[in-house]
Design a protein around this motif. Structure first.
Motif, PDB file in Angstrom:
ATOM      1  N   MET A  20     -19.858 -65.982  57.283  1.00 31.22           N
ATOM      2  CA  MET A  20     -20.149 -65.589  56.109  1.00 31.22           C
ATOM      3  C   MET A  20     -21.210 -66.838  55.377  1.00 31.22           C
ATOM      4  O   MET A  20     -22.333 -66.377  54.621  1.00 31.22           O
ATOM      5  CB  MET A  20     -19.169 -65.529  55.119  1.00 31.22           C
ATOM      6  N   LEU A  21     -21.137 -67.828  55.920  1.00 38.45           N
ATOM      7  CA  LEU A  21     -22.167 -68.804  55.549  1.00 38.45           C
ATOM      8  C   LEU A  21     -23.544 -68.607  56.092  1.00 38.45           C
ATOM      9  O   LEU A  21     -24.625 -69.027  55.391  1.00 38.45           O
ATOM     10  CB  LEU A  21     -21.563 -70.307  55.879  1.00 38.45           C
ATOM     11  N   ILE A  22     -23.634 -68.209  57.363  1.00 39.12           N
ATOM     12  CA  ILE A  22     -25.012 -67.733  57.904  1.00 39.12           C
ATOM     13  C   ILE A  22     -25.280 -66.645  57.132  1.00 39.12           C
ATOM     14  O   ILE A  22     -26.669 -66.436  56.908  1.00 39.12           O
ATOM     15  CB  ILE A  22     -24.683 -67.435  59.493  1.00 39.12           C
ATOM     16  N   ALA A  23     -24.560 -65.458  57.034  1.00 35.55           N
ATOM     17  CA  ALA A  23     -24.862 -64.421  56.246  1.00 35.55           C
ATOM     18  C   ALA A  23     -25.665 -64.800  54.990  1.00 35.55           C
ATOM     19  O   ALA A  23     -26.416 -64.054  54.449  1.00 35.55           O
ATOM     20  CB  ALA A  23     -23.678 -63.303  56.290  1.00 35.55           C
ATOM     21  N   VAL A 109     -17.267 -69.383  49.309  1.00 37.57           N
ATOM     22  CA  VAL A 109     -18.079 -68.801  50.398  1.00 37.57           C
ATOM     23  C   VAL A 109     -18.424 -67.514  49.708  1.00 37.57           C
ATOM     24  O   VAL A 109     -19.466 -67.024  49.753  1.00 37.57           O
ATOM     25  CB  VAL A 109     -17.340 -68.719  51.826  1.00 37.57           C
ATOM     26  N   PHE A 110     -17.240 -66.819  49.336  1.00 39.33           N
ATOM     27  CA  PHE A 110     -17.536 -65.616  48.553  1.00 39.33           C
ATOM     28  C   PHE A 110     -18.585 -65.670  47.449  1.00 39.33           C
ATOM     29  O   PHE A 110     -19.250 -64.750  47.170  1.00 39.33           O
ATOM     30  CB  PHE A 110     -16.278 -64.866  48.189  1.00 39.33           C
ATOM     31  N   ALA A 111     -18.244 -66.687  46.595  1.00 35.04           N
ATOM     32  CA  ALA A 111     -19.051 -66.885  45.399  1.00 35.04           C
ATOM     33  C   ALA A 111     -20.591 -67.082  45.796  1.00 35.04           C
ATOM     34  O   ALA A 111     -21.462 -66.628  45.092  1.00 35.04           O
ATOM     35  CB  ALA A 111     -18.573 -68.057  44.690  1.00 35.04           C
ATOM     36  N   VAL A 112     -20.822 -67.890  46.764  1.00 33.57           N
ATOM     37  CA  VAL A 112     -22.129 -68.089  47.095  1.00 33.57           C
ATOM     38  C   VAL A 112     -22.756 -66.943  47.788  1.00 33.57           C
ATOM     39  O   VAL A 112     -24.016 -66.788  47.779  1.00 33.57           O
ATOM     40  CB  VAL A 112     -22.207 -69.626  48.182  1.00 33.57           C
ATOM     41  N   PHE A 113     -22.044 -66.124  48.498  1.00 31.32           N
ATOM     42  CA  PHE A 113     -22.629 -65.050  49.146  1.00 31.32           C
ATOM     43  C   PHE A 113     -23.049 -64.294  47.919  1.00 31.32           C
ATOM     44  O   PHE A 113     -24.273 -63.440  48.106  1.00 31.32           O
ATOM     45  CB  PHE A 113     -21.504 -64.423  50.143  1.00 31.32           C
ATOM     46  N   GLN A 114     -22.089 -63.778  47.206  1.00 35.41           N
ATOM     47  CA  GLN A 114     -22.707 -63.088  46.107  1.00 35.41           C
ATOM     48  C   GLN A 114     -23.593 -63.557  45.152  1.00 35.41           C
ATOM     49  O   GLN A 114     -24.419 -62.729  44.726  1.00 35.41           O
ATOM     50  CB  GLN A 114     -21.212 -62.789  45.281  1.00 35.41           C
ATOM     51  N   MET A 115     -23.884 -64.958  45.232  1.00 31.62           N
ATOM     52  CA  MET A 115     -25.048 -65.634  44.522  1.00 31.62           C
ATOM     53  C   MET A 115     -26.257 -64.755  45.013  1.00 31.62           C
ATOM     54  O   MET A 115     -27.167 -64.965  44.185  1.00 31.62           O
ATOM     55  CB  MET A 115     -24.870 -67.143  44.461  1.00 31.62           C
ATOM     56  N   MET A 116     -26.172 -64.949  46.403  1.00 30.18           N
ATOM     57  CA  MET A 116     -27.577 -64.330  46.916  1.00 30.18           C
ATOM     58  C   MET A 116     -28.044 -62.831  46.410  1.00 30.18           C
ATOM     59  O   MET A 116     -29.307 -62.850  46.366  1.00 30.18           O
ATOM     60  CB  MET A 116     -27.533 -64.522  48.399  1.00 30.18           C
ATOM     61  N   PHE A 117     -27.048 -62.161  46.404  1.00 33.47           N
ATOM     62  CA  PHE A 117     -27.335 -60.701  46.044  1.00 33.47           C
ATOM     63  C   PHE A 117     -27.754 -60.832  44.390  1.00 33.47           C
ATOM     64  O   PHE A 117     -28.762 -60.198  44.148  1.00 33.47           O
ATOM     65  CB  PHE A 117     -26.044 -60.104  45.753  1.00 33.47           C
ATOM     66  N   PHE A 224     -29.685 -58.225  57.808  1.00 31.73           N
ATOM     67  CA  PHE A 224     -28.590 -58.042  58.529  1.00 31.73           C
ATOM     68  C   PHE A 224     -27.225 -58.779  57.975  1.00 31.73           C
ATOM     69  O   PHE A 224     -26.200 -58.229  57.927  1.00 31.73           O
ATOM     70  CB  PHE A 224     -28.757 -58.515  59.875  1.00 31.73           C
ATOM     71  N   GLY A 225     -27.659 -59.770  57.376  1.00 32.41           N
ATOM     72  CA  GLY A 225     -26.642 -60.742  56.617  1.00 32.41           C
ATOM     73  C   GLY A 225     -26.423 -59.917  55.437  1.00 32.41           C
ATOM     74  O   GLY A 225     -25.091 -59.961  54.825  1.00 32.41           O
ATOM     75  N   PHE A 226     -27.188 -59.295  54.529  1.00 38.46           N
ATOM     76  CA  PHE A 226     -26.926 -58.534  53.583  1.00 38.46           C
ATOM     77  C   PHE A 226     -26.098 -57.453  53.737  1.00 38.46           C
ATOM     78  O   PHE A 226     -24.919 -57.496  52.830  1.00 38.46           O
ATOM     79  CB  PHE A 226     -28.562 -58.136  52.969  1.00 38.46           C
ATOM     80  N   ASN A 227     -26.240 -56.779  54.647  1.00 38.08           N
ATOM     81  CA  ASN A 227     -25.256 -55.586  54.875  1.00 38.08           C
ATOM     82  C   ASN A 227     -24.230 -55.920  55.769  1.00 38.08           C
ATOM     83  O   ASN A 227     -23.089 -55.428  55.269  1.00 38.08           O
ATOM     84  CB  ASN A 227     -26.255 -54.629  55.621  1.00 38.08           C
ATOM     85  N   ALA A 228     -24.406 -56.485  57.127  1.00 37.83           N
ATOM     86  CA  ALA A 228     -23.292 -56.722  57.848  1.00 37.83           C
ATOM     87  C   ALA A 228     -22.116 -57.559  57.003  1.00 37.83           C
ATOM     88  O   ALA A 228     -21.118 -57.734  57.360  1.00 37.83           O
ATOM     89  CB  ALA A 228     -23.644 -57.053  59.113  1.00 37.83           C
ATOM     90  N   GLY A 229     -22.744 -58.659  56.430  1.00 34.28           N
ATOM     91  CA  GLY A 229     -22.008 -59.774  55.727  1.00 34.28           C
ATOM     92  C   GLY A 229     -20.842 -59.319  54.442  1.00 34.28           C
ATOM     93  O   GLY A 229     -20.207 -59.819  54.056  1.00 34.28           O
ATOM     94  N   SER A 230     -21.380 -58.010  53.963  1.00 39.36           N
ATOM     95  CA  SER A 230     -20.776 -57.558  52.987  1.00 39.36           C
ATOM     96  C   SER A 230     -19.331 -56.906  53.203  1.00 39.36           C
ATOM     97  O   SER A 230     -18.534 -56.736  52.193  1.00 39.36           O
ATOM     98  CB  SER A 230     -21.561 -56.391  52.137  1.00 39.36           C
ATOM     99  N   TRP A 231     -18.958 -57.057  54.316  1.00 40.36           N
ATOM    100  CA  TRP A 231     -17.653 -56.720  54.720  1.00 40.36           C
ATOM    101  C   TRP A 231     -16.681 -58.144  54.781  1.00 40.36           C
ATOM    102  O   TRP A 231     -15.353 -57.872  54.836  1.00 40.36           O
ATOM    103  CB  TRP A 231     -17.449 -55.828  56.109  1.00 40.36           C
TER     104      TRP A 231
END
Length: 444
Positions: A20-23, A109-117, A224-231
Motif C-alpha cells: 500500500m505504501l508503494i501504491a 497508510v490508509f489515510a495517506v493512500f486516500q490523500m493521493m486520491f 495500477f496503484g490507483f486501481n489495484a491498491g484500492s482493495w
C-alpha cells in the motif's frame, strides 16, 4: 473500496503495508503525470500555468486532508452525508500502530493512500479551464471545492454510513467520487467563466505531443496503484484481478479510440492514442473489481468510442472544455459506472451480478442513483463556487494577459528559453570577387 470507521486490533501485515505504501507513491506520481499530459496539450504560452495547477494541488490538498479532510471523508458518519472523528483532526489522535478496522494496514497508510486520491481529483478539473484562470483564484477554488464537494462525496461513496455506500453503489476506485465528480465540476466552472479568447476561431493545438505521451505513460503506470491498491491488500485475489483488468481495458479503449478516429477523421493520432488510454483507465476505475477480463475489454472498447465521440460535443453545444475533461472523465466515469449494471460477473469483489450474467437491472439502478446524484451535486456546487469567486476576486485574467500568455502574467516565467540557442552574430554572404569586410579592432 470498502473502508471502515472504527479502529480494531487486527494484525498488521508487513506485505500489505509495503504494497500500500508503494501504491500510494504510484498514485502520487499520477499528478505530475497529469501535469505533463495537460501541459503538452496547451499552447506554449500556457505550459507552466498548466503544470502549476496540478502541482499546487499536491501542496494545498495535503494540508487540508491532514487538518480536516480525512475526518470529513472517513470519520464517523453523520446523517449519511458527512463524516467526522475528532481523533482524525490533524491526525493528532492516530498512533503509528493503529490498524484500519477490518484490514491489516495502519491507519496512517490508509489515510495517506486516500490523500493521493484527494490530490489528483481537483487537479483533473484544471484541464477544462486552461489558458484563462488566475492562479490565486484557482488555488482558492481548490480549497473550497475540496471542502464542499470532494470530502463529502468521498464519504457518500466510500465511508461506512455514507448513503451511496449503504445503498450498494459499486465504485471500486473512483468512477463517481473522482472522475464524474471532477468532470461535472469542470462543466460547472466553464459554464460560469466562459470561453477562451478565440475559441472556435484561433488554432489551439497541443504544443508538445511528446509531453502528452509522457504524461499519458506516467498516468497509465501510476493507475495500477490507483486501481489495484484500492482493495487495500492482496489476500483474496481481487487486487490482482483489478490490476489485470486495468491493463486490458486501457488497451481496448486506446485501440477503439484510434479505430473511431481513423473512420471518422482518416488518421491515427498520437493525441488520440493518449486520450483513448486515459478514457479506458477512467472507465475501468469503478468497474474493474466487478467484471471479468472479457468484461473489462468490453468496458474499455465502449469507453474508447463513447469518449471519442463525446469530446466533439463542446463544439456542438458551445462550451469551452479546453482539454476535454468533460468528454473523457465525466463521460468515461459515467460509462464505467453504469456498465457495472450489465457486466458485473459476481466473481470479483462481490457476488453482485449484472444484467448479462442473470442479475437483472437491480445493480444498474443503484449505479444510476450514485452517478447522477454525484454529477448533479458536483456540477451545481462547483458552478456556485466559481460564480462567487468570479464576483469577488475575479476568476479570469485580463483579455490582454490571456492573449499575450498566462505564464508570463501569472508566474513571470516562460516554459522554454530560446535566448541561448543562437550561435553568435549572423554572417553576411560575400559575393564572389568582392572584398571581404574589414573587421574592427576592439581595444582590450
Amino acid at each position: 473500496m470498502a473502508p471502515a470507521i472504527t479502529l480494531a486490533a487486527d494484525k498488521l501485515s508487513a506485505a500489505n503495508t509495503g504494497f500500500m505504501l508503494i501504491a500510494s507513491a504510484l498514485v502520487l506520481i499520477m499528478t505530475p503525470g497529469l501535469a505533463f499530459f495537460y501541459g503538452g496539450m496547451v499552447r506554449v504560452k500556457s505550459t507552466l500555468n498548466m503544470l502549476m495547477m496540478s502541482f499546487i494541488s499536491m501542496g494545498v490538498i495535503t494540508i487540508l486532508w491532514v487538518l480536516y479532510g480525512f475526518s470529513m471523508a472517513f470519520g464517523t458518519d453523520h446523517g449519511s452525508l458527512i463524516g467526522w472523528t475528532g481523533d482524525y483532526v490533524g491526525w493528532a489522535g492516530i498512533d503509528k500502530m493503529d490498524i484500519w478496522s477490518g484490514y491489516t494496514i495502519p491507519v496512517f497508510v490508509f489515510a495517506v493512500f486516500q490523500m493521493m486520491f484527494a490530490i489528483i481529483t481537483p487537479a483533473l478539473i484544471s484541464g477544462a479551464i486552461a489558458d484563462r484562470v488566475k492562479f490565486t483564484a484557482w488555488t482558492l477554488f481548490l480549497i473550497l471545492w475540496a471542502t464542499v464537494v470532494y470530502f463529502p462525496v468521498a464519504h457518500w461513496v466510500w465511508g461506512t454510513g455514507g448513503w451511496a455506500f449503504e445503498l450498494g453503489v459499486i465504485d471500486f476506485a473512483g468512477g463517481t467520487a473522482v472522475h464524474i465528480n471532477a468532470g461535472a465540476a469542470a462543466l460547472g466552472v466553464i459554464l460560469v467563466i466562459g470561453k477562451r479568447v478565440g475559441f472556435k476561431k484561433d488554432p489551439m493545438r497541443p504544443h508538445s505531443l511528446p509531453l502528452v505521451m509522457l504524461g499519458a505513460g506516467l498516468l497509465w503506470f501510476g493507475w495500477f496503484g490507483f486501481n489495484a491498491g484500492s482493495w487495500l491488500g492482496n489476500d483474496d485475489g481481487v487486487g490482482p484481478l483489478m490490476f489485470v483488468n486495468t491493463q486490458i481495458a486501457t488497451a481496448a479503449a486506446m485501440c477503439a479510440w484510434l479505430a473511431y478516429e481513423k473512420i471518422r477523421h482518416g488518421a491515427f493520432t498520437t493525441l488520440g492514442a493518449a486520450s483513448g488510454a486515459v478514457a479506458g483507465l477512467v472507465a475501468i476505475t469503478p468497474s474493474g473489481g466487478a467484471v471479468s477480463p472479457l468484461g473489462a475489454m468490453a468496458v474499455g472498447a465502449i469507453a474508447g468510442v463513447g469518449c471519442a465521440a463525446a469530446v466533439g460535443l463542446k463544439y456542438k453545444f458551445g462550451y469551452d472544455d479546453s482539454l476535454d475533461v468533460v468528454g473523457v472523465h465525466m463521460v468515461g466515469g459515467v460509462l464505467g459506472s453504469l456498465l457495472i449494471g450489465f457486466f458485473a460477473s459476481g466473481k470479483g469483489q462481490s457476488d453482485v451480478q449484472g444484467l448479462f450474467y442473470g442479475g437483472g437491472l437491480d445493480q444498474f439502478w443503484k449505479q444510476c442513483a450514485g452517478v447522477f446524484a454525484v454529477l448533479a451535486y458536483s456540477l451545481i456546487a462547483s458552478a456556485i463556487l466559481a460564480f462567487l469567486l468570479d464576483k469577488t476576486i475575479g476568476m479570469r485574467v485580463s483579455e490582454d494577459e490571456e492573449i499575450s500568455g498566462i505564464d508570463q502574467a501569472e508566474h513571470a516565467e516562460t516554459a522554454y528559453d530560446f535566448s541561448g540557442a543562437g550561435g553568435g552574430a549572423a554572417r553576411t554572404a560575400v559575393p564572389a570577387g568582392a572584398a571581404a569586410p574589414q573587421s574592427k579592432k576592439v581595444d582590450a
